[in-house]
Design a protein around this motif. Structure first.
Motif, PDB file in Angstrom:
ATOM      1  N   TRP A  65       0.880  -1.165   0.000  1.00 21.79           N
ATOM      2  CA  TRP A  65       0.000   0.000   0.000  1.00 21.79           C
ATOM      3  C   TRP A  65       0.915   1.211   0.000  1.00 21.79           C
ATOM      4  O   TRP A  65       2.119   1.085   0.268  1.00 21.79           O
ATOM      5  CB  TRP A  65      -0.952   0.013   1.208  1.00 21.79           C
ATOM      6  CG  TRP A  65      -0.298   0.265   2.542  1.00 21.79           C
ATOM      7  CD1 TRP A  65       0.379  -0.635   3.308  1.00 21.79           C
ATOM      8  CD2 TRP A  65      -0.270   1.503   3.260  1.00 21.79           C
ATOM      9  NE1 TRP A  65       0.848  -0.033   4.462  1.00 21.79           N
ATOM     10  CE2 TRP A  65       0.459   1.270   4.462  1.00 21.79           C
ATOM     11  CE3 TRP A  65      -0.794   2.778   3.017  1.00 21.79           C
ATOM     12  CZ2 TRP A  65       0.678   2.278   5.399  1.00 21.79           C
ATOM     13  CZ3 TRP A  65      -0.569   3.779   3.950  1.00 21.79           C
ATOM     14  CH2 TRP A  65       0.156   3.521   5.131  1.00 21.79           C
TER      15      TRP A  65
ATOM     16  N   CYS B  90     -11.464   4.493  -0.378  1.00 20.80           N
ATOM     17  CA  CYS B  90     -11.563   3.298  -1.224  1.00 20.80           C
ATOM     18  C   CYS B  90     -11.086   3.536  -2.651  1.00 20.80           C
ATOM     19  O   CYS B  90     -10.843   2.563  -3.390  1.00 20.80           O
ATOM     20  CB  CYS B  90     -13.007   2.785  -1.236  1.00 20.80           C
ATOM     21  SG  CYS B  90     -13.560   2.116   0.357  1.00 20.80           S
TER      22      CYS B  90
ATOM     23  N   VAL C 260      -7.908   1.669  -3.698  1.00 18.57           N
ATOM     24  CA  VAL C 260      -8.091   0.222  -3.662  1.00 18.57           C
ATOM     25  C   VAL C 260      -8.780  -0.233  -4.947  1.00 18.57           C
ATOM     26  O   VAL C 260      -8.401  -1.241  -5.560  1.00 18.57           O
ATOM     27  CB  VAL C 260      -8.902  -0.203  -2.424  1.00 18.57           C
ATOM     28  CG1 VAL C 260      -9.059  -1.717  -2.370  1.00 18.57           C
ATOM     29  CG2 VAL C 260      -8.229   0.300  -1.152  1.00 18.57           C
TER      30      VAL C 260
ATOM     31  N   LEU D 142      -8.061  -2.448   6.332  1.00 17.08           N
ATOM     32  CA  LEU D 142      -8.248  -1.014   6.550  1.00 17.08           C
ATOM     33  C   LEU D 142      -7.288  -0.568   7.638  1.00 17.08           C
ATOM     34  O   LEU D 142      -7.359  -1.041   8.777  1.00 17.08           O
ATOM     35  CB  LEU D 142      -9.685  -0.693   6.958  1.00 17.08           C
ATOM     36  CG  LEU D 142      -9.930   0.777   7.341  1.00 17.08           C
ATOM     37  CD1 LEU D 142      -9.567   1.717   6.196  1.00 17.08           C
ATOM     38  CD2 LEU D 142     -11.372   0.988   7.786  1.00 17.08           C
TER      39      LEU D 142
ATOM     40  N   GLN E 288      -8.510  -7.345   1.835  1.00 20.72           N
ATOM     41  CA  GLN E 288      -8.111  -5.932   1.856  1.00 20.72           C
ATOM     42  C   GLN E 288      -8.280  -5.368   3.260  1.00 20.72           C
ATOM     43  O   GLN E 288      -9.374  -5.334   3.797  1.00 20.72           O
ATOM     44  CB  GLN E 288      -8.965  -5.132   0.860  1.00 20.72           C
ATOM     45  CG  GLN E 288      -8.820  -5.608  -0.578  1.00 20.72           C
ATOM     46  CD  GLN E 288      -9.907  -5.060  -1.474  1.00 20.72           C
ATOM     47  OE1 GLN E 288     -11.000  -4.710  -1.029  1.00 20.72           O
ATOM     48  NE2 GLN E 288      -9.617  -4.991  -2.770  1.00 20.72           N
TER      49      GLN E 288
ATOM     50  N   ALA F  14      -6.471  -0.249   2.414  1.00 22.26           N
ATOM     51  CA  ALA F  14      -6.918   1.139   2.372  1.00 22.26           C
ATOM     52  C   ALA F  14      -6.369   1.831   3.606  1.00 22.26           C
ATOM     53  O   ALA F  14      -6.275   1.221   4.674  1.00 22.26           O
ATOM     54  CB  ALA F  14      -8.443   1.203   2.363  1.00 22.26           C
TER      55      ALA F  14
ATOM     56  N   GLU G  74     -17.389  -2.110   1.807  1.00 24.10           N
ATOM     57  CA  GLU G  74     -16.865  -2.248   0.450  1.00 24.10           C
ATOM     58  C   GLU G  74     -15.646  -3.143   0.374  1.00 24.10           C
ATOM     59  O   GLU G  74     -15.474  -3.887  -0.602  1.00 24.10           O
ATOM     60  CB  GLU G  74     -16.514  -0.876  -0.125  1.00 24.10           C
ATOM     61  CG  GLU G  74     -15.858  -0.966  -1.497  1.00 24.10           C
ATOM     62  CD  GLU G  74     -15.750   0.355  -2.223  1.00 24.10           C
ATOM     63  OE1 GLU G  74     -14.955   0.443  -3.170  1.00 24.10           O
ATOM     64  OE2 GLU G  74     -16.478   1.301  -1.862  1.00 24.10           O
ATOM     65  N   LEU G  75     -14.777  -3.107   1.360  1.00 21.04           N
ATOM     66  CA  LEU G  75     -13.535  -3.863   1.285  1.00 21.04           C
ATOM     67  C   LEU G  75     -13.785  -5.363   1.289  1.00 21.04           C
ATOM     68  O   LEU G  75     -14.692  -5.866   1.963  1.00 21.04           O
ATOM     69  CB  LEU G  75     -12.615  -3.504   2.454  1.00 21.04           C
ATOM     70  CG  LEU G  75     -12.079  -2.073   2.496  1.00 21.04           C
ATOM     71  CD1 LEU G  75     -11.165  -1.906   3.703  1.00 21.04           C
ATOM     72  CD2 LEU G  75     -11.338  -1.712   1.209  1.00 21.04           C
ATOM     73  N   GLN G  76     -12.941  -6.082   0.562  1.00 15.40           N
ATOM     74  CA  GLN G  76     -12.980  -7.536   0.539  1.00 15.40           C
ATOM     75  C   GLN G  76     -12.159  -8.093   1.704  1.00 15.40           C
ATOM     76  O   GLN G  76     -11.327  -7.384   2.282  1.00 15.40           O
ATOM     77  CB  GLN G  76     -12.430  -8.051  -0.793  1.00 15.40           C
ATOM     78  CG  GLN G  76     -13.203  -7.571  -2.011  1.00 15.40           C
ATOM     79  CD  GLN G  76     -14.649  -8.003  -1.982  1.00 15.40           C
ATOM     80  OE1 GLN G  76     -14.960  -9.181  -1.757  1.00 15.40           O
ATOM     81  NE2 GLN G  76     -15.566  -7.056  -2.173  1.00 15.40           N
TER      82      GLN G  76
END
Length: 353
Positions: A28, A64, A67, A142, A140, A75, A135-137
């Motif tokens: 990231w 987001c 990402v 945060l 992924q 993120a 939203e994040l999978q």
């Protein structure tokens, strides 16, 4: 601190941060959500930086954006280091082209006594985190974000950005009681803001000390380290912790003793050398970094060579036991004029390692 956060041990960044072998090289970039993205510039049209940080839908969308575009493995919460000060009631604004500017500098005991401390959840940020997590999978992560007390103290004492931090250092040395009272208040505010993020479900956190590199190691240990360590201790065993500062090559050893599992390294120190400095002070840690952001302007061949070099340095440190993992990042943040396609390509090259 407790929260109904996700369980995502197989997410590459979380695996690396906790000493496991990730499914791919996690990457990231600091400032990955920002002016390099056209969608960011469009979203921010006519909206002040701090206003954006307190709008749940907007901060979630901006968080987001990279990402979605770059396929990074995490993120980073869209925020600013002065957000908790603003939330506490401090008169502060972010002036375009200059940075955080205080309505009044904090220079006396009375100023410190009157400085408000954050004592409540920052609900707009918590709401935004909830939107992000939807939203994040699972792969992924945060990353939450808080500024370290020294950097916040410098903004408060100087009244804004400073090239030399003279007033800050003078207060630190000439009026140590006032200095420590100020750091105490800032630390309490930062901890409360971090609690908002943790309770809302962040998966990891980074403590960012923009200006610590202006200090000697002795001054850092005496006047700064205890407060950063206290902040990091509040989430010990709860989420992985990253600690990063700019131009802090000479401070890597004392900074590593603050307690974070992951140590960010800027581009000025090769990762294998940084690993040795950290190891000698506090044992093997996970490394984060450290591509020079300017290399994203140099073309694919140069990017590939530099990415390969950094990967080899990290691998060497892990092989000899001075590092326990590696999260790829820049040695600071994405520069505003960076071509977003170069960022995307860099991520692809890193994932191919």
């Amino acid at each position: 601190m407790t929260s109904p956060r996700r369980t995502i041990p197989d997410a590459p960044l979380i695996a690396a941060a906790t000493g496991s072998v990730p499914s791919r090289q996690p990457v990231w970039f600091m400032r990955q959500a920002g002016r390099s993205l056209p969608e960011y510039r469009k979203a921010r049209e006519g909206i002040g930086m701090l206003d954006a940080c307190f709008r749940p839908d907007l901060l979630a969308d901006i968080t987001c954006q990279p990402v979605r575009r770059h396929d990074v493995d995490a993120a980073i919460l869209f925020s600013d280091i002065v957000v908790p000060l603003k939330a506490a009631g401090v008169d502060v604004d972010i002036v375009p082209g200059r940075g955080p500017v205080m309505g009044k500098a904090v220079t006396t005991k009375s100023d410190v006594d009157n400085l408000p401390v954050l004592d409540h959840e920052v609900s707009h940020v918590a709401e935004g985190i909830g939107i992000i997590l939807e939203e994040l999978q699972p792969a992924q992560a945060l990353i939450g974000f808080v500024g370290a007390p020294f950097t916040l103290a410098s903004y408060l004492v100087e009244g804004g950005p400073s090239k030399n931090h003279c007033a800050t250092k003078a207060l630190m040395h000439a009026e140590p009681e006032i200095w420590h009272a100020l750091m105490r208040k800032i630390t309490d505010t930062v901890i409360r803001f971090l609690r908002t993020q943790v309770d809302a479900g962040i998966d990891c956190m980074q403590l960012f000390d923009s200006w610590a590199g202006y200090l000697t190691a002795a001054d850092y240990r005496r006047h700064v380290l205890p407060y950063s360590a206290e902040i990091l201790a509040t989430v010990d065993g709860v989420i992985p912790r990253i600690h990063f500062g700019v131009t802090t090559g000479e401070l890597l050893a004392p900074m590593s003793t603050a307690g974070a599992e992951v140590m960010g390294v800027d581009w000025r120190v090769p990762l294998d050398q940084a690993a040795r400095r950290i190891f000698d002070a506090s044992g093997a840690k996970v490394l984060q970094g450290n591509l020079d952001p300017a290399m994203l302007f140099a073309g694919e061949q140069v990017m590939e060579e530099e990415i390969g070099r950094i990967h080899r340095e990290a691998a060497s440190a892990m092989a000899n036991g001075t590092a326990s993992g590696h999260i790829f990042n820049l040695g600071h943040g994405v520069l505003p004029d960076t071509d977003p396609d170069a960022v995307t390509r860099a991520v692809e090259l890193i994932h191919e390692l």
